[in-house]
Design an enzyme around this catalytic site. Structure first.
Site, PDB file in Angstrom:
ATOM      1  N   GLU A  17      40.176  36.543  26.837  1.00 50.36           N
ATOM      2  CA  GLU A  17      39.156  36.755  27.877  1.00 50.36           C
ATOM      3  C   GLU A  17      38.052  37.667  27.357  1.00 50.36           C
ATOM      4  OE1 GLU A  17      40.352  36.772  31.864  1.00 50.36           O
ATOM      5  OE2 GLU A  17      39.300  38.635  32.329  1.00 50.36           O
ATOM      6  N   ALA A  51      32.307  40.815  37.112  1.00 52.63           N
ATOM      7  CA  ALA A  51      33.269  41.913  37.241  1.00 52.63           C
ATOM      8  C   ALA A  51      32.725  43.143  36.524  1.00 52.63           C
ATOM      9  CB  ALA A  51      34.613  41.499  36.649  1.00 52.63           C
ATOM     10  N   ALA A 124      38.854  32.076  48.048  1.00 52.60           N
ATOM     11  CA  ALA A 124      38.687  31.221  46.870  1.00 52.60           C
ATOM     12  C   ALA A 124      38.922  29.754  47.215  1.00 52.60           C
ATOM     13  CB  ALA A 124      39.639  31.677  45.762  1.00 52.60           C
ATOM     14  N   GLN A 211      42.667  54.848  31.326  1.00 52.61           N
ATOM     15  CA  GLN A 211      42.229  53.858  32.328  1.00 52.61           C
ATOM     16  C   GLN A 211      43.403  53.235  33.076  1.00 52.61           C
ATOM     17  OE1 GLN A 211      39.951  51.026  30.161  1.00 52.61           O
ATOM     18  NE2 GLN A 211      38.036  52.166  30.395  1.00 52.61           N
TER      19      GLN A 211
HETATM   20  P1  FAD Z   1      41.817  34.538  47.242  1.00 51.08           P
HETATM   21  O1  FAD Z   1      42.627  33.447  46.684  1.00 51.08           O
HETATM   22  O2  FAD Z   1      40.773  34.165  48.247  1.00 51.08           O
HETATM   23  O3  FAD Z   1      42.817  35.605  47.894  1.00 51.08           O
HETATM   24  C1  FAD Z   1      42.327  36.889  48.286  1.00 51.08           C
HETATM   25  C2  FAD Z   1      43.175  37.433  49.427  1.00 51.08           C
HETATM   26  O4  FAD Z   1      42.960  36.640  50.602  1.00 51.08           O
HETATM   27  C3  FAD Z   1      44.689  37.386  49.171  1.00 51.08           C
HETATM   28  O5  FAD Z   1      45.251  38.522  49.774  1.00 51.08           O
HETATM   29  C4  FAD Z   1      45.143  36.101  49.878  1.00 51.08           C
HETATM   30  O6  FAD Z   1      46.505  36.190  50.294  1.00 51.08           O
HETATM   31  C5  FAD Z   1      44.182  36.080  51.064  1.00 51.08           C
HETATM   32  N1  FAD Z   1      43.860  34.714  51.526  1.00 51.08           N
HETATM   33  C6  FAD Z   1      43.605  33.634  50.769  1.00 51.08           C
HETATM   34  N2  FAD Z   1      43.315  32.572  51.550  1.00 51.08           N
HETATM   35  C7  FAD Z   1      43.373  33.006  52.835  1.00 51.08           C
HETATM   36  C8  FAD Z   1      43.171  32.393  54.103  1.00 51.08           C
HETATM   37  N3  FAD Z   1      42.848  31.094  54.204  1.00 51.08           N
HETATM   38  N4  FAD Z   1      43.299  33.153  55.226  1.00 51.08           N
HETATM   39  C9  FAD Z   1      43.629  34.474  55.145  1.00 51.08           C
HETATM   40  N5  FAD Z   1      43.839  35.113  53.947  1.00 51.08           N
HETATM   41  C10 FAD Z   1      43.706  34.383  52.817  1.00 51.08           C
HETATM   42  N6  FAD Z   1      36.848  39.218  39.833  1.00 51.08           N
HETATM   43  C11 FAD Z   1      35.534  39.099  39.511  1.00 51.08           C
HETATM   44  O7  FAD Z   1      34.666  39.637  40.203  1.00 51.08           O
HETATM   45  N7  FAD Z   1      35.142  38.388  38.399  1.00 51.08           N
HETATM   46  C12 FAD Z   1      36.035  37.775  37.583  1.00 51.08           C
HETATM   47  O8  FAD Z   1      35.644  37.159  36.583  1.00 51.08           O
HETATM   48  C13 FAD Z   1      37.440  37.876  37.902  1.00 51.08           C
HETATM   49  N8  FAD Z   1      38.374  37.257  37.147  1.00 51.08           N
HETATM   50  C14 FAD Z   1      39.706  37.305  37.534  1.00 51.08           C
HETATM   51  C15 FAD Z   1      40.649  36.600  36.778  1.00 51.08           C
HETATM   52  C16 FAD Z   1      42.007  36.645  37.135  1.00 51.08           C
HETATM   53  C17 FAD Z   1      43.023  35.855  36.328  1.00 51.08           C
HETATM   54  C18 FAD Z   1      42.420  37.430  38.253  1.00 51.08           C
HETATM   55  C19 FAD Z   1      43.886  37.519  38.611  1.00 51.08           C
HETATM   56  C20 FAD Z   1      41.473  38.120  38.995  1.00 51.08           C
HETATM   57  C21 FAD Z   1      40.116  38.059  38.654  1.00 51.08           C
HETATM   58  N9  FAD Z   1      39.124  38.726  39.403  1.00 51.08           N
HETATM   59  C22 FAD Z   1      37.798  38.626  39.068  1.00 51.08           C
HETATM   60  C23 FAD Z   1      39.520  39.549  40.559  1.00 51.08           C
HETATM   61  C24 FAD Z   1      39.540  38.729  41.890  1.00 51.08           C
HETATM   62  O9  FAD Z   1      38.225  38.377  42.248  1.00 51.08           O
HETATM   63  C25 FAD Z   1      40.188  39.635  42.934  1.00 51.08           C
HETATM   64  O10 FAD Z   1      41.542  39.825  42.639  1.00 51.08           O
HETATM   65  C26 FAD Z   1      39.975  39.233  44.385  1.00 51.08           C
HETATM   66  O11 FAD Z   1      40.352  40.361  45.185  1.00 51.08           O
HETATM   67  C27 FAD Z   1      40.795  38.036  44.871  1.00 51.08           C
HETATM   68  O12 FAD Z   1      40.369  36.875  44.303  1.00 51.08           O
HETATM   69  P2  FAD Z   1      41.178  35.495  44.532  1.00 51.08           P
HETATM   70  O13 FAD Z   1      40.368  34.442  43.920  1.00 51.08           O
HETATM   71  O14 FAD Z   1      42.583  35.662  44.148  1.00 51.08           O
HETATM   72  O15 FAD Z   1      41.076  35.398  46.150  1.00 51.08           O
END
Ligand code: FAD
Length: 291
Positions: A17, A51, A124, A211
């Site tokens: 990454e 990020a 997402a 960190q």
């Molecule tokens: P989601 O899948 O939307 O989930 C977020 C929260 O909402 C969870 O608690 C889930 O249980 C809940 N949820 C999901 N769907 C629903 C629904 N329909 N109703 C109610 N609750 C729901 N961040 C950046 O800014 N840039 C990056 O490039 C980046 N890369 C990442 C790469 C990886 C591999 C990981 C693990 C994280 C990364 N992140 C990045 C961080 C990420 O954006 C955060 O962890 C964020 O808080 C959640 O993103 P998600 O896509 O998992 O969200």
């Protein structure tokens, strides 16, 4: 190449990454790091999006550079504050860059969380649906072996992950973890709950002891006592912490491969020297003997 095809061939896969330059920062140091990382022949390289203050606009450009180094790119894309028009713009930029793989993310909730979720993309899964309907990208998403910090119950988090996968994900990548048993238990739960896509294990080589305590607190990641002892002992000595962090990550990866996990994503964060040392330790296992 599509990541789902890379993963389907069953050979051990190690991906890296990188993050793009911040707004107005020079591209040269990031490109240099990418070119060095590419020489390690990772299965693919992912490029983060927005990020830690990195400019969102630079993700497509760095993903394009990754591909010009002969490595498949995975572009991250977040959607929380996006509009349909801004997502269409990002999609066009990624297509122009020849990118075939997108990691669909919500993005972190800003302090003023009310205004952030006013738009059309609250989770997402909303982005997954849009990209599945309107593009032919191979799509990935994030998952959390220790539960997403905003979610109270693991079962709810897994149910939401299942919805996200059913909306069209081809694979998922985990948040970092430092105890492989947590990952094995999580994977078994995912399979029981009908999440059948490939799960890529996210490994963070810790080279900065200061960190890590803060990062683990924010992300809810468990620090095993064996790992904590390493950070306590070597955290203030960069070269010792580098040795120990590389060794710990290597051990985690070897244990994963030994237990039948075929895909590991290393959070290399623009540090080629870390990736080079880990790959040297894995030379006989991942088969890049000519490196
Ligand atoms: P989601 O899948 O939307 O989930 C977020 C929260 O909402 C969870 O608690 C889930 O249980 C809940 N949820 C999901 N769907 C629903 C629904 N329909 N109703 C109610 N609750 C729901 N961040 C950046 O800014 N840039 C990056 O490039 C980046 N890369 C990442 C790469 C990886 C591999 C990981 C693990 C994280 C990364 N992140 C990045 C961080 C990420 O954006 C955060 O962890 C964020 O808080 C959640 O993103 P998600 O896509 O998992 O969200």
């Amino acid at each position: 190449m599509r990541i789902k095809d890379i993963l389907a061939d069953g050979r051990p896969s190690v991906s890296f990454e990188v993050f793009p330059p911040k707004k107005d920062a020079p591209f040269a140091p990031v490109k240099e790091a990418v070119a060095r990382l590419a020489r390690q022949k990772p299965s693919f390289m992912s490029v983060t999006y927005g990020a830690s203050g990195n400019a969102q606009a630079n993700t497509a450009a760095i993903a394009s550079f990754v591909q010009s180094c002969g490595v498949t790119a995975l572009a991250h894309l977040t959607c929380l504050s996006a509009t349909r028009e801004s997502i269409a713009g990002e999609v066009a930029a990624l297509m122009d860059a020849g990118v075939e793989n997108v990691l669909c993310l919500r993005g972190d909730m800003p302090k003023d969380s009310a205004s952030a979720s006013d738009g059309p993309f609250r989770h997402a899964v909303d982005l997954v649906r849009t990209l599945r309907e309107s593009t032919s990208f191979c799509l990935g998403g994030a998952c959390y072996p220790e539960c997403h910090p905003e979610c109270e119950h693991m079962e709810d988090d897994i149910r939401r992950l299942r919805e996200k996968v059913d909306a069209g994900l081809d694979f998922v990548t985990t948040q970092m973890f430092f105890d492989n048993n947590i990952f094995y238990r999580y994977l078994s739960k995912l399979r029981d709950r009908g999440v059948t896509v490939p799960v890529i294990a996210g490994i963070m080589p810790v080279t900065n002891g200061k960190q890590i305590a803060r990062i683990c607190k924010i992300s809810g990641t468990y620090l095993p006592s064996r790992f904590k002892a390493i950070v306590d002992k070597f955290g203030d000595h960069p070269s010792a912490m580098l040795d120990a962090g590389v060794a710990y990550a290597t051990e985690q990866i070897i244990d994963l491969f030994a237990n039948g996990i075929n895909a590991v994503h290393v959070y290399t964060m623009n540090k080629p020297e870390v990736a080079e040392r880990i790959m040297a330790n894995l030379r006989g296992i991942v088969g890049n003997d000519e490196n």
